[in-house]
Structure formats: structure tokens, C-alpha cells
Design an enzyme around this catalytic site. Structure first.
Site, PDB file in Angstrom:
ATOM      1  N   GLU A  14       0.806  -1.240   0.000  1.00 20.14           N
ATOM      2  CA  GLU A  14       0.000   0.000   0.000  1.00 20.14           C
ATOM      3  C   GLU A  14       0.836   1.286   0.000  1.00 20.14           C
ATOM      4  O   GLU A  14       0.690   2.160   0.837  1.00 20.14           O
ATOM      5  CB  GLU A  14      -0.967  -0.025   1.196  1.00 20.14           C
ATOM      6  CG  GLU A  14      -1.877  -1.246   1.172  1.00 20.14           C
ATOM      7  CD  GLU A  14      -2.763  -1.370   2.394  1.00 20.14           C
ATOM      8  OE1 GLU A  14      -2.835  -0.437   3.206  1.00 20.14           O
ATOM      9  OE2 GLU A  14      -3.398  -2.440   2.550  1.00 20.14           O
ATOM     10  N   GLU A  51      -6.184 -10.800  -1.041  1.00 20.06           N
ATOM     11  CA  GLU A  51      -7.009 -10.542   0.152  1.00 20.06           C
ATOM     12  C   GLU A  51      -8.498 -10.506  -0.230  1.00 20.06           C
ATOM     13  O   GLU A  51      -9.262  -9.677   0.202  1.00 20.06           O
ATOM     14  CB  GLU A  51      -6.588  -9.233   0.829  1.00 20.06           C
ATOM     15  CG  GLU A  51      -5.101  -9.155   1.138  1.00 20.06           C
ATOM     16  CD  GLU A  51      -4.681  -7.879   1.827  1.00 20.06           C
ATOM     17  OE1 GLU A  51      -5.552  -7.112   2.263  1.00 20.06           O
ATOM     18  OE2 GLU A  51      -3.456  -7.637   1.945  1.00 20.06           O
TER      19      GLU A  51
HETATM   20  O1  G3I Z   1      -4.288  -7.679  18.980  1.00 23.41           O
HETATM   21  C1  G3I Z   1      -5.161  -6.653  19.496  1.00 23.41           C
HETATM   22  C2  G3I Z   1      -5.858  -7.138  20.763  1.00 23.41           C
HETATM   23  O2  G3I Z   1      -4.877  -7.354  21.783  1.00 23.41           O
HETATM   24  C3  G3I Z   1      -6.870  -6.066  21.213  1.00 23.41           C
HETATM   25  O3  G3I Z   1      -7.577  -6.539  22.353  1.00 23.41           O
HETATM   26  C4  G3I Z   1      -7.858  -5.814  20.058  1.00 23.41           C
HETATM   27  C5  G3I Z   1      -8.924  -4.802  20.412  1.00 23.41           C
HETATM   28  O4  G3I Z   1      -8.467  -3.512  20.133  1.00 23.41           O
HETATM   29  O5  G3I Z   1      -7.133  -5.336  18.910  1.00 23.41           O
HETATM   30  C6  G3I Z   1      -6.231  -6.338  18.450  1.00 23.41           C
HETATM   31  O6  G3I Z   1      -5.541  -5.852  17.318  1.00 23.41           O
HETATM   32  C7  G3I Z   1      -6.368  -5.760  16.157  1.00 23.41           C
HETATM   33  C8  G3I Z   1      -5.755  -6.649  15.082  1.00 23.41           C
HETATM   34  O7  G3I Z   1      -6.485  -6.498  13.839  1.00 23.41           O
HETATM   35  C9  G3I Z   1      -5.751  -8.132  15.471  1.00 23.41           C
HETATM   36  O8  G3I Z   1      -7.057  -8.563  15.622  1.00 23.41           O
HETATM   37  C10 G3I Z   1      -6.328  -4.302  15.703  1.00 23.41           C
HETATM   38  O9  G3I Z   1      -7.019  -3.516  16.645  1.00 23.41           O
HETATM   39  C11 G3I Z   1      -7.019  -4.179  14.344  1.00 23.41           C
HETATM   40  O10 G3I Z   1      -6.841  -2.860  13.826  1.00 23.41           O
HETATM   41  C12 G3I Z   1      -6.359  -5.152  13.357  1.00 23.41           C
HETATM   42  O11 G3I Z   1      -7.089  -5.045  12.144  1.00 23.41           O
HETATM   43  C13 G3I Z   1      -6.436  -5.682  11.035  1.00 23.41           C
HETATM   44  C14 G3I Z   1      -6.096  -4.581  10.004  1.00 23.41           C
HETATM   45  O12 G3I Z   1      -5.515  -5.190   8.843  1.00 23.41           O
HETATM   46  C15 G3I Z   1      -5.096  -3.600  10.548  1.00 23.41           C
HETATM   47  O13 G3I Z   1      -3.881  -4.271  10.719  1.00 23.41           O
HETATM   48  C16 G3I Z   1      -7.402  -6.682  10.418  1.00 23.41           C
HETATM   49  O14 G3I Z   1      -7.605  -7.767  11.309  1.00 23.41           O
HETATM   50  C17 G3I Z   1      -6.823  -7.207   9.110  1.00 23.41           C
HETATM   51  O15 G3I Z   1      -7.776  -8.021   8.429  1.00 23.41           O
HETATM   52  C18 G3I Z   1      -6.462  -6.046   8.193  1.00 23.41           C
HETATM   53  O16 G3I Z   1      -5.861  -6.557   7.036  1.00 23.41           O
HETATM   54  C19 G3I Z   1      -5.390  -5.567   6.104  1.00 23.41           C
HETATM   55  C20 G3I Z   1      -4.130  -6.120   5.473  1.00 23.41           C
HETATM   56  O17 G3I Z   1      -3.172  -6.423   6.461  1.00 23.41           O
HETATM   57  C21 G3I Z   1      -3.588  -5.147   4.436  1.00 23.41           C
HETATM   58  N1  G3I Z   1      -4.628  -4.859   3.420  1.00 23.41           N
HETATM   59  C22 G3I Z   1      -5.868  -4.333   3.990  1.00 23.41           C
HETATM   60  C23 G3I Z   1      -6.437  -5.319   5.004  1.00 23.41           C
HETATM   61  C24 G3I Z   1      -7.733  -4.802   5.568  1.00 23.41           C
HETATM   62  O18 G3I Z   1      -7.510  -3.627   6.311  1.00 23.41           O
END
Ligand code: G3I
Length: 369
Positions: free
Chosen positions: A153, A258
Site C-alpha cells: 500500500e 485478500e
Molecule cells: O491484537 C489486538 C488485541 O490485543 C486487542 O484486544 C484488540 C482490540 O483492540 O485489537 C487487536 O488488534 C487488532 C488486530 O487487527 C488483530 O485482531 C487491531 O485492533 C485491528 O486494527 C487489526 O485489524 C487488522 C487490520 O488489517 C489492521 O492491521 C485486520 O484484522 C486485518 O484483516 C487487516 O488486514 C489488512 C491487510 O493487512 C492489508 N490490506 C488491507 C487489510 C484490511 O484492512
């Protein structure tokens, strides 16, 4: 009591066995095994095999895996002089145990950075970070991780370069540097540029220019990852096909990395809706909280069928199609862009039952045989 003739028992049993075994052998990965990898994104719990039913479905249906989150830099490189490979070791071990294609997501991404990385403002420090980060992580899994999202990205929607901490400190050169560092650490790993909406014309033009520039400057780009976070009615099949052809013309592989298809309305779909407007709890924005109506299930099935029909048409250019999650219950789309909704973007529902979309994807191969 009327006795059934013995041979009838044999025939019936054979029929039952063949049907059962047929049912058992059919899976996405088996159906497409001569076309391209069929992958999925694994959560931490799935990597640690916390749910036997989910694990059995993963192993039956998929032959490629991506870690949805645990290999992002905030987890693998939490402090400047500290790496944490506990979960990534488990992820790679899971893939090796199940003889799957293992994809590393992701090395250089402006999001989910560890807080200390956000503070890097000096070009020398950023150069040192990139060299250390990429070399340490890619070398650790040399010969074990098959491909990498080296840069994720890096573009804005208009195709210009995103003003990330990497661009601000190092300029455009960070792009080719990242690919050169990754190649040096593992020359055999396939190196990808990964992004969303790069099937749309302006951003596609930006991605093509970016890939060309990296290659001209001596970076090894083996493929492009079109993320595929799509909708029921967009992007058009024409744009997707044009993208497959134009990226492939660069002499690189095309992967859909994805894939998911949202069935819910989004704020920007509403005329005049203020994006920042809070929609949490809005019934209008969460129309199917309990179950998806058959009419929408059918639309989703038709959409997946048309997309996979196109993928099969260009299977010679496509290396992998990865769904962004094993089942609807784990999808990031239940909480983005609005928290607490119920979305239905994947071929398996939240109870791990396959949906009409799954059948429509499989049916394409059955009719082809
Ligand atoms: O691990 C913490 C946990 O300890 C905490 O209790 C919880 C509540 O806040 O958050 C958890 O972290 C979350 C993480 O996913 C793991 O579940 C983050 O808040 C959350 O922002 C994160 O979202 C991920 C997002 O990327 C941001 O990294 C999504 O699961 C994931 O599907 C998404 O994937 C991205 C790709 O990597 C890149 N392309 C876009 C795609 C969608 O955004």
C-alpha cells in the site's frame, strides 16, 4: 420378512462409499490444483489451532496461507533492538506441517508500525531500520517462506506515492531498496508489491509505473498482489481483466491476495453522507444482523462465480487467489468501516458451513471436467 438380494447390498454400499468419498475429496484447493493456489488468511487462534473444526476446514480447503496480522512489524519488531518471532515461527511451522504455500505479509507498510518506527525522522536511521528489519526477518525464514509482500500500500488513490514515513525520510528510493534487501536475504523467495484498488485505472497506472521503476533500478519484482477487497457490483469484470493483462504484460505474476466481497452498504455509498458521520448501531448500515437473505446469498454466489470464471480464463497469469479470512465470523469487514456489523464476504459462514458462493466457485471446475 422380504430378504434383500445380497448383490443389491453390495451395489448400494459401493454407491454410498463412492458418493461419500467424492463429497470428501471435493475442496477448493483440489478443484483448482492445476490452476492456482487457493489461500486464506489465518488469525492467531487459527495458527495456534485453537479450534479443531476450523483447522480441519483450513487443511481441507486451502493450500496457501497468509498471516492476517501477526507478521506485521508492530508484532515482529516491537522495539528497535527486539524481534518477536514466537507467532511467526508457529505460522511457518503450520504451513510446513500442512505442505502449504507460505506467504509473508508484510515487510514495509505504513500501517500497524511499532510506535518506535513512527518516530524515525532521520534518513540514516530509516536506512539502518530497513536494512536491519528486512534482512533479519527474511533471512530468518530463508527457504521456508515462499513469497513476500515486500511493500504494501505505497500508493494514493490517484496513483501518486503515499506520503509515508518511508517516503518522507528516504524518498522514492525506499521502494527499490526494500526489494533489493529482500532479494539479498532470500534470492529464491518471490517478491510482491501488494495494494488495494490497483484494479482501478488511476491507481493501476501508478502501480505499473512503480513496478517498472523498481525493476529498472535493479529490484526483483516477481509479482503484484491485487488485494481484492471488492463489492457485489464493483469493480467491473472489464477493469479486473484489464488489470490482469496489464500487470502480466510487465512479465510478473498476478495474485489476488485478500479477496472478500462486502454485501453491506457503506457511508460513501449514501448520497451526501458525511464520511465522519457516526453510523454505529444504524440498522440501515447493518441490514442483515441475524442472517443473509437468500436473494443476497444468490447475488454473492453469482459475483464470485463471475470473478472465478475470469480467473480461470487467465489462470496462466495468476499464481494465487487468497481469501481474506477462513469464514465470515473472522472477517475484518464486520468492524470496518463501521464497528459491530454482520457482514458475509467469504465462501464459508460464521458456523463454517459452505455458502452458495462456495458451490458456485466449485461448480465452475465441475462443468469444466
Ligand atoms: O491484537 C489486538 C488485541 O490485543 C486487542 O484486544 C484488540 C482490540 O483492540 O485489537 C487487536 O488488534 C487488532 C488486530 O487487527 C488483530 O485482531 C487491531 O485492533 C485491528 O486494527 C487489526 O485489524 C487488522 C487490520 O488489517 C489492521 O492491521 C485486520 O484484522 C486485518 O484483516 C487487516 O488486514 C489488512 C491487510 O493487512 C492489508 N490490506 C488491507 C487489510 C484490511 O484492512
Amino acid at each position: 420378512m422380504k430378504f434383500i438380494k445380497p448383490y443389491l447390498v453390495v451395489v448400494t454400499t459401493l454407491l454410498a462409499v463412492s458418493c461419500t468419498s467424492q463429497k470428501e475429496t471435493t475442496s477448493l484447493k483440489d478443484a483448482y490444483k492445476n490452476d492456482f493456489y487457493i489461500g486464506t488468511a489465518l488469525s492467531a487462534d487459527q495458527i495456534e489451532v485453537k479450534n479443531a473444526k476450523e483447522d480441519s476446514l483450513i487443511r481441507k480447503e486451502f493450500n496457501a496461507i497468509t498471516a492476517e496480522n501477526i507478521m506485521k512489524s508492530m508484532y515482529t519488531h516491537p522495539q528497535k533492538d527486539k524481534y518477536d518471532f514466537v507467532m511467526s515461527d508457529k505460522f511457518v511451522a503450520y504451513g510446513e506441517k500442512n505442505k502449504m504455500f507460505i506467504h509473508g505479509h508484510t515487510l514495509i507498510w505504513h500501517s500497524q508500525l511499532a510506535p518506535w518506527m513512527e518516530k524515525i525522522a532521520d534518513s540514516t536511521e530509516m536506512k539502518t531500520f530497513m536494512k536491519d528489519h528486512i534482512t533479519t526477518i527474511v533471512s530468518k525464514y530463508k527457504g521456508r517462506i515462499n513469497s513476500w509482500d515486500v511493500v504494501n500500500e505505497a500508493l494514493n488513490e490517484d496513483g501518486t506515492l503515499r506520503q509515508s514515513v518511508f517516503l518522507k525520510t528516504l524518498g522514492e528510493k525506499y521502494l527499490v531498496d526494500a526489494f533489493k534487501l529482500a532479494e539479498k536475504a532470500d534470492p529464491k523467495a518471490e517478491l510482491y508489491y501488494n495494494d488495494y484498488n490497483i484494479e482501478e485505472s488511476a491507481k493501476r497506472a501508478g502501480a505499473i509505473a512503480l513496478i517498472k521503476k523498481i525493476k529498472v533500478e535493479g529490484g526483483k519484482v516477481d509479482g503484484v498482489g491485487i488485494q481484492g477487497h471488492w463489492r457485489l457490483n464493483s469493480p467491473s469484470l472489464e477493469e479486473i481483466e484489464k488489470s490482469i493483462l496489464e500487470y502480466s504484460a510487465l512479465g510478473i505474476k498476478v495474485a489476488f491476495t485478500e479477496l472478500d466481497i462486502t454485501v453491506l452498504p457503506n457511508p460513501w455509498d449514501l448520497k451526501g453522507a458525511e464520511i465522519s458521520q457516526k453510523f454505529e448501531g444504524s440498522e440501515k448500515m447493518n441490514p442483515y444482523p441475524k442472517a443473509l437473505p437468500d436473494s443476497i446469498q444468490n447475488k454473492l454466489a453469482e459475483r464470485y462465480e463471475s470473478i472465478f470464471k475470469l480467473f480461470l480464463k487467465h489462470k496462466d497469469k495468476i499464481s494465487r487467489v487468497t481469501f481474506w479470512g477462513v469464514h465470515d465470523g473472522q472477517s475484518w469487514l464486520n468492524d470496518w468501516p463501521i464497528k459491530g456489523r454482520t457482514n458475509y464476504p467469504l465462501p464459508f459462514d460464521a458456523t463454517l458451513r459452505h455458502k452458495k458462493a462456495y458451490e458456485s466457485i466449485l461448480k465452475l471446475k465441475k462443468t469444466k471436467e
